[in-house]
Design a protein around this motif. Sequence first.
Motif, PDB file in Angstrom:
ATOM      1  N   THR A  58     -37.237  22.593 -44.444  1.00 38.00           N
ATOM      2  CA  THR A  58     -37.758  21.197 -43.823  1.00 38.00           C
ATOM      3  C   THR A  58     -37.261  20.311 -44.144  1.00 38.00           C
ATOM      4  OG1 THR A  58     -40.036  22.728 -43.925  1.00 38.00           O
ATOM      5  CG2 THR A  58     -39.741  20.128 -43.555  1.00 38.00           C
ATOM      6  N   ILE A  59     -36.652  19.994 -45.452  1.00 40.60           N
ATOM      7  CA  ILE A  59     -35.551  19.043 -45.671  1.00 40.60           C
ATOM      8  C   ILE A  59     -34.427  18.986 -44.989  1.00 40.60           C
ATOM      9  CG2 ILE A  59     -34.314  18.147 -47.693  1.00 40.60           C
ATOM     10  CD1 ILE A  59     -36.847  18.950 -49.421  1.00 40.60           C
ATOM     11  N   ASP A  60     -33.937  20.253 -44.792  1.00 41.78           N
ATOM     12  CA  ASP A  60     -32.527  20.317 -44.015  1.00 41.78           C
ATOM     13  C   ASP A  60     -32.758  20.076 -42.649  1.00 41.78           C
ATOM     14  OD1 ASP A  60     -29.971  21.434 -43.754  1.00 41.78           O
ATOM     15  OD2 ASP A  60     -30.802  23.113 -42.651  1.00 41.78           O
ATOM     16  N   LYS A  61     -33.960  20.522 -42.029  1.00 43.67           N
ATOM     17  CA  LYS A  61     -33.828  19.934 -40.839  1.00 43.67           C
ATOM     18  C   LYS A  61     -34.119  18.565 -40.553  1.00 43.67           C
ATOM     19  CE  LYS A  61     -35.878  24.402 -39.328  1.00 43.67           C
ATOM     20  NZ  LYS A  61     -37.210  25.130 -39.079  1.00 43.67           N
ATOM     21  N   ASN A  62     -34.870  17.890 -41.382  1.00 43.60           N
ATOM     22  CA  ASN A  62     -35.209  16.626 -41.115  1.00 43.60           C
ATOM     23  C   ASN A  62     -33.785  15.702 -41.515  1.00 43.60           C
ATOM     24  OD1 ASN A  62     -35.637  13.959 -43.131  1.00 43.60           O
ATOM     25  ND2 ASN A  62     -37.265  14.130 -41.561  1.00 43.60           N
ATOM     26  N   LEU A  63     -33.079  15.858 -42.506  1.00 49.15           N
ATOM     27  CA  LEU A  63     -31.756  15.518 -42.788  1.00 49.15           C
ATOM     28  C   LEU A  63     -30.716  15.377 -41.671  1.00 49.15           C
ATOM     29  CD1 LEU A  63     -31.171  16.265 -46.569  1.00 49.15           C
ATOM     30  CD2 LEU A  63     -31.688  13.869 -45.615  1.00 49.15           C
ATOM     31  N   THR A  64     -30.638  16.863 -41.125  1.00 45.06           N
ATOM     32  CA  THR A  64     -29.619  17.086 -39.915  1.00 45.06           C
ATOM     33  C   THR A  64     -30.163  16.236 -38.643  1.00 45.06           C
ATOM     34  OG1 THR A  64     -29.427  19.340 -40.776  1.00 45.06           O
ATOM     35  CG2 THR A  64     -28.817  18.823 -38.390  1.00 45.06           C
ATOM     36  N   SER A  65     -31.287  16.173 -38.499  1.00 44.66           N
ATOM     37  CA  SER A  65     -31.895  15.437 -37.340  1.00 44.66           C
ATOM     38  C   SER A  65     -31.503  13.931 -37.563  1.00 44.66           C
ATOM     39  CB  SER A  65     -33.437  15.388 -37.198  1.00 44.66           C
ATOM     40  OG  SER A  65     -33.974  14.637 -36.380  1.00 44.66           O
ATOM     41  N   GLN A  66     -31.622  13.583 -38.951  1.00 50.66           N
ATOM     42  CA  GLN A  66     -31.355  11.914 -38.930  1.00 50.66           C
ATOM     43  C   GLN A  66     -30.008  11.656 -39.035  1.00 50.66           C
ATOM     44  OE1 GLN A  66     -32.858  10.080 -42.867  1.00 50.66           O
ATOM     45  NE2 GLN A  66     -34.557  11.782 -42.992  1.00 50.66           N
ATOM     46  N   LEU A  67     -28.948  12.700 -39.239  1.00 45.94           N
ATOM     47  CA  LEU A  67     -27.582  12.676 -39.152  1.00 45.94           C
ATOM     48  C   LEU A  67     -27.151  12.624 -37.632  1.00 45.94           C
ATOM     49  CD1 LEU A  67     -24.528  12.104 -40.424  1.00 45.94           C
ATOM     50  CD2 LEU A  67     -24.645  14.731 -40.642  1.00 45.94           C
ATOM     51  N   GLU A  68     -27.886  13.671 -36.686  1.00 42.92           N
ATOM     52  CA  GLU A  68     -27.518  13.670 -35.521  1.00 42.92           C
ATOM     53  C   GLU A  68     -27.947  12.482 -34.706  1.00 42.92           C
ATOM     54  OE1 GLU A  68     -29.532  17.172 -34.051  1.00 42.92           O
ATOM     55  OE2 GLU A  68     -27.923  18.629 -34.929  1.00 42.92           O
ATOM     56  N   SER A  69     -28.990  11.796 -35.098  1.00 39.11           N
ATOM     57  CA  SER A  69     -29.281  10.437 -34.643  1.00 39.11           C
ATOM     58  C   SER A  69     -28.494   9.391 -34.885  1.00 39.11           C
ATOM     59  CB  SER A  69     -30.932  10.265 -35.123  1.00 39.11           C
ATOM     60  OG  SER A  69     -31.086   8.854 -34.831  1.00 39.11           O
ATOM     61  N   LYS A  70     -28.026   9.458 -36.011  1.00 38.38           N
ATOM     62  CA  LYS A  70     -26.973   8.320 -36.520  1.00 38.38           C
ATOM     63  C   LYS A  70     -25.491   8.564 -35.661  1.00 38.38           C
ATOM     64  CE  LYS A  70     -28.427   6.733 -40.994  1.00 38.38           C
ATOM     65  NZ  LYS A  70     -27.994   5.238 -41.256  1.00 38.38           N
ATOM     66  N   ILE A  71     -25.094   9.795 -35.481  1.00 33.55           N
ATOM     67  CA  ILE A  71     -24.070  10.062 -34.979  1.00 33.55           C
ATOM     68  C   ILE A  71     -23.950   9.684 -33.499  1.00 33.55           C
ATOM     69  CG2 ILE A  71     -22.512  12.162 -34.314  1.00 33.55           C
ATOM     70  CD1 ILE A  71     -22.871  13.501 -36.814  1.00 33.55           C
ATOM     71  N   GLY A  72     -25.195   9.991 -32.939  1.00 33.86           N
ATOM     72  CA  GLY A  72     -25.505   9.476 -31.539  1.00 33.86           C
ATOM     73  C   GLY A  72     -25.315   8.135 -31.167  1.00 33.86           C
ATOM     74  N   GLN A  73     -25.361   7.394 -32.392  1.00 30.72           N
ATOM     75  CA  GLN A  73     -25.257   5.986 -32.378  1.00 30.72           C
ATOM     76  C   GLN A  73     -23.950   5.193 -32.542  1.00 30.72           C
ATOM     77  OE1 GLN A  73     -28.228   4.153 -34.748  1.00 30.72           O
ATOM     78  NE2 GLN A  73     -29.905   5.161 -33.741  1.00 30.72           N
ATOM     79  N   PHE A  74     -22.891   6.172 -33.176  1.00 28.99           N
ATOM     80  CA  PHE A  74     -21.569   5.703 -33.533  1.00 28.99           C
ATOM     81  C   PHE A  74     -20.669   5.352 -32.366  1.00 28.99           C
ATOM     82  CE2 PHE A  74     -21.127   8.902 -37.210  1.00 28.99           C
ATOM     83  CZ  PHE A  74     -22.135   7.955 -37.968  1.00 28.99           C
ATOM     84  N   LYS A  75     -20.022   4.201 -32.509  1.00 32.43           N
ATOM     85  CA  LYS A  75     -19.190   3.745 -31.394  1.00 32.43           C
ATOM     86  C   LYS A  75     -17.892   4.426 -31.713  1.00 32.43           C
ATOM     87  CE  LYS A  75     -21.888   1.186 -29.149  1.00 32.43           C
ATOM     88  NZ  LYS A  75     -22.572   1.756 -27.822  1.00 32.43           N
ATOM     89  N   PHE A  76     -17.302   4.581 -33.056  1.00 33.97           N
ATOM     90  CA  PHE A  76     -16.169   5.196 -33.282  1.00 33.97           C
ATOM     91  C   PHE A  76     -16.629   5.932 -34.539  1.00 33.97           C
ATOM     92  CE2 PHE A  76     -14.908   1.070 -31.327  1.00 33.97           C
ATOM     93  CZ  PHE A  76     -13.984   1.855 -30.272  1.00 33.97           C
ATOM     94  N   CYS A  77     -15.797   7.228 -34.933  1.00 27.96           N
ATOM     95  CA  CYS A  77     -15.914   7.978 -36.118  1.00 27.96           C
ATOM     96  C   CYS A  77     -14.819   8.534 -36.239  1.00 27.96           C
ATOM     97  CB  CYS A  77     -17.056   8.979 -35.847  1.00 27.96           C
ATOM     98  SG  CYS A  77     -16.824  10.146 -34.840  1.00 27.96           S
ATOM     99  N   SER A  78     -14.744   8.991 -37.807  1.00 30.67           N
ATOM    100  CA  SER A  78     -13.459   9.611 -38.227  1.00 30.67           C
ATOM    101  C   SER A  78     -14.009  10.813 -38.809  1.00 30.67           C
ATOM    102  CB  SER A  78     -12.384   8.828 -39.073  1.00 30.67           C
ATOM    103  OG  SER A  78     -13.028   8.413 -40.181  1.00 30.67           O
ATOM    104  N   ILE A  79     -13.089  12.082 -38.892  1.00 27.95           N
ATOM    105  CA  ILE A  79     -13.405  13.344 -39.537  1.00 27.95           C
ATOM    106  C   ILE A  79     -12.511  13.516 -40.671  1.00 27.95           C
ATOM    107  CG2 ILE A  79     -13.893  15.661 -39.223  1.00 27.95           C
ATOM    108  CD1 ILE A  79     -15.771  14.066 -37.476  1.00 27.95           C
ATOM    109  N   ALA A  80     -13.135  14.010 -41.787  1.00 25.10           N
ATOM    110  CA  ALA A  80     -12.240  14.443 -42.864  1.00 25.10           C
ATOM    111  C   ALA A  80     -12.414  15.997 -43.124  1.00 25.10           C
ATOM    112  CB  ALA A  80     -11.957  13.607 -44.051  1.00 25.10           C
ATOM    113  N   MET A  81     -11.568  16.796 -43.110  1.00 25.89           N
ATOM    114  CA  MET A  81     -11.792  18.160 -43.371  1.00 25.89           C
ATOM    115  C   MET A  81     -11.043  18.811 -44.442  1.00 25.89           C
ATOM    116  SD  MET A  81     -10.837  19.988 -40.045  1.00 25.89           S
ATOM    117  CE  MET A  81      -9.113  20.103 -39.500  1.00 25.89           C
ATOM    118  N   ASP A  82     -11.645  19.964 -45.327  1.00 29.20           N
ATOM    119  CA  ASP A  82     -10.805  20.419 -46.290  1.00 29.20           C
ATOM    120  C   ASP A  82     -11.325  22.047 -46.232  1.00 29.20           C
ATOM    121  OD1 ASP A  82      -8.905  20.791 -48.504  1.00 29.20           O
ATOM    122  OD2 ASP A  82     -10.671  20.505 -49.540  1.00 29.20           O
ATOM    123  N   GLU A  83     -10.306  22.706 -46.375  1.00 30.47           N
ATOM    124  CA  GLU A  83     -10.838  24.264 -46.395  1.00 30.47           C
ATOM    125  C   GLU A  83     -10.275  24.784 -47.890  1.00 30.47           C
ATOM    126  OE1 GLU A  83      -9.370  28.200 -46.672  1.00 30.47           O
ATOM    127  OE2 GLU A  83      -7.911  26.539 -46.183  1.00 30.47           O
TER     128      GLU A  83
END
Length: 147
Positions: A40-65
Motif C-alpha cells: 500500500t505504501i509502495d502504491k501511494n509513493l509511486t502514485s505521488q511520484l508519477e503525479s510530480k513527474i507529470g508536472q515536470f517541465k524538464f527532467c534529467s535521469i541518472a542511471m547506474d548498473e
Amino acid sequence: MGEFVKQCMLQVCDVLCPDKKNNFQTVSLSQKTVTSRIETIDKNLTSQLESKIGQFKFCSIAMDESTDINDTAQLVLFIRGVDENFEITEELACMRSIKGTTKGCDIFREFQEGLLTLKVPITNICNITTDGAPNMTGKKIWISWTL
C-alpha cells in the motif's frame, strides 16, 4: 520481521508511555499484514511520484548498473525534475532487475521500461547521465531511441 518490530515497540512503550502499551499489543504485524502495508505504501509513493513527474517541465535521469549480493544485475534510475514554479524534485525513480546479459541493448531496454512505467514524457528529458562504463555508453553499438 513484524513481530521483532512489535517487541521493540513494546519495550519502548515500557519506558515512554506504559499506559499505552496495550494499544501496541493489539496491533497485527503478521507477515501478511506487513506485506500488505508495504504494498500500500509502495502504491501511494509511486502514485505521488508519477503525479510530480507529470508536472515536470524538464527532467534529467541518472542511471547506474551494478550487481546485488545474489549476482543479479540491477539498473537504478534517479530522476530530477523542475516544475513550472521552479520547484525541484529529486527521487529514486525505480530499480529494475536485468536477467541474462548486461549489454548496452539490455540496459537500454530496462531503461525504456522504467520510463514507460513511470510515464516520463521523453520530450521533457534534457539530460541522461551514466557512470560512463562501456556497456552503459554503447562503446561498440549505437542504440537508437525508439519509444
